[in-house]
Design an enzyme around this catalytic site. Structure first.
Site, short mmCIF file in Angstrom:
data_model
loop_
_atom_site.label_atom_id
_atom_site.label_comp_id
_atom_site.label_asym_id
_atom_site.label_seq_id
_atom_site.Cartn_x
_atom_site.Cartn_y
_atom_site.Cartn_z
N HIS A 122 0.82 -1.23 0.00
CA HIS A 122 0.00 0.00 0.00
C HIS A 122 0.85 1.27 0.00
CE1 HIS A 122 -3.65 -2.22 0.40
NE2 HIS A 122 -3.38 -2.67 1.61
N ASP A 159 -3.08 -10.57 -2.58
CA ASP A 159 -3.63 -10.06 -1.33
C ASP A 159 -5.08 -9.64 -1.56
OD1 ASP A 159 -2.34 -8.74 1.46
OD2 ASP A 159 -4.15 -7.74 0.75
N HIS A 161 -6.56 -7.10 -0.55
CA HIS A 161 -6.62 -5.66 -0.77
C HIS A 161 -5.75 -5.28 -1.97
CE1 HIS A 161 -7.35 -6.23 3.60
NE2 HIS A 161 -8.30 -5.34 3.39
N ASP A 242 -4.94 -12.78 3.32
CA ASP A 242 -6.14 -12.30 4.00
C ASP A 242 -7.41 -12.54 3.21
OD1 ASP A 242 -4.99 -10.53 2.22
OD2 ASP A 242 -5.05 -8.80 3.54
#
Length: 305
Positions: A122, A159, A161, A242
């Protein structure tokens, strides 16, 4: 197979009850040592050099994150914090990727896993966010391009996200292909299919509850063929777990076997195009039991692929 890690990565403490806890790394290390007592070559991750960070990050961000910290907790944004040990952890996490790239490019080993934290995908050029300080995978990719002269590097991000920072850093660099699946409606609210860069960016949003069938078909039908067409000389993986059905951060409803399947497909792709050269870096994953199972499935696939 090499595994890069460092004890300093346990020293980053974002606070009590924060999901990105030191325990995440402990369970991964314990699981890998238990599952593969004789098959992994453990290496100590060196700290990244400032010049290696500066390939992808602004100097103001580097200076801010590395300044000495006396207070127990410093808030970077809504859910990103640093502690006195965070700077060292971040340096070794990014350094693991650099060392792993050099190891697979210069030595006989072709597969590496970086068991490090904090995660990185991120973090943008000038902003730490979403539990991430430095963008570890971007630093590794830039090292592959600049230090090893590669012309085609692929970054795969599974991931749950979207890796907004990684995408932003390489948005206009056709030497880097970025391919990601991620759950719709989640932080950082980016990564739609219209975000294409120079044609090097490919995002696919998966709705909550997609499960393994849709996840596997999406990769098999859409993203893996595009990676084959790109023909990477090195494959980098942002390995976030995740998306597992037990993870509290999302609802993609995957299982460890799904991550193992994709990891095997990626290992085969690396064999076809990159002489097997593949560097994987730990990103998210916040249910500890799921993280144990998924990290073992991932590494097993890399060993077998």
């Amino acid at each position: 197979m090499l595994v890069f890690t460092h004890a300093a990565c346990l020293g980053h403490d974002p606070g009590i009850d924060h999901p990105e806890s030191p325990e995440r790394l402990r369970v991964v290390l314990d699981a890998l040592r238990e599952a593969f007592p004789d098959r992994l070559d453990w290496r100590e991750a060196p700290p990244v050099k400032l010049g290696e960070l500066a390939r992808v990050h602004d100097r103001a961000l580097i200076d801010d994150l590395l300044r000495p910290q006396a207070e127990p907790l410093r808030r970077i944004d809504l859910d990103t914090f640093t502690s006195p040990g965070s700077a060292s952890a971040a340096l070794h996490a990014a350094g693991a990727g650099v060392a792993a790239v050099s190891a697979v490019m210069d030595g006989p080993d072709r597969r590496t896993f970086c068991a490090v934290r904090p995660p990185g995908h991120h973090a943008t050029a000038d902003t730490a966010m979403g539990f991430c300080l430095f963008n570890n995978i971007a630093v590794a990719a830039a090292h592959a391009l600049d230090a090893h002269g590669l012309e085609r590097v692929a970054i795969v991000d599974f991931d749950v996200h979207h890796g907004n920072g990684t995408q932003a850093i390489f948005l206009d660099d056709p030497r880097v292909a970025y391919c990601s699946t991620h759950q719709s409606g989640l932080f950082p609210q980016s990564g739609n299919m219209r975000e294409r860069g120079t044609g090097n960016i490919r995002n696919i949003l998966l709705p909550p509850g997609s499960g393994g069938f849709r996840f596997r078909n999406t990769w098999a039908d859409e993203l893996l063929p595009q990676l084959d067409a790109f023909g990477p000389q090195l494959l980098l993986v942002s390995a976030g777990f995740d998306g597992h059905m037990r993870d509290p951060q999302a609802d993609l409803m995957l299982e460890a076997e799904d991550f193992g399947w994709l990891s095997g497909e990626l290992a085969a792709l690396a064999t076809r195009h990159a002489g097997g050269r593949m560097v994987s870096m730990l990103e998210g994953g916040y249910d500890l039991q799921a993280l144990r199972e998924c990290s073992v499935a991932h590494v097993q696939a890399l060993l077998d692929g």
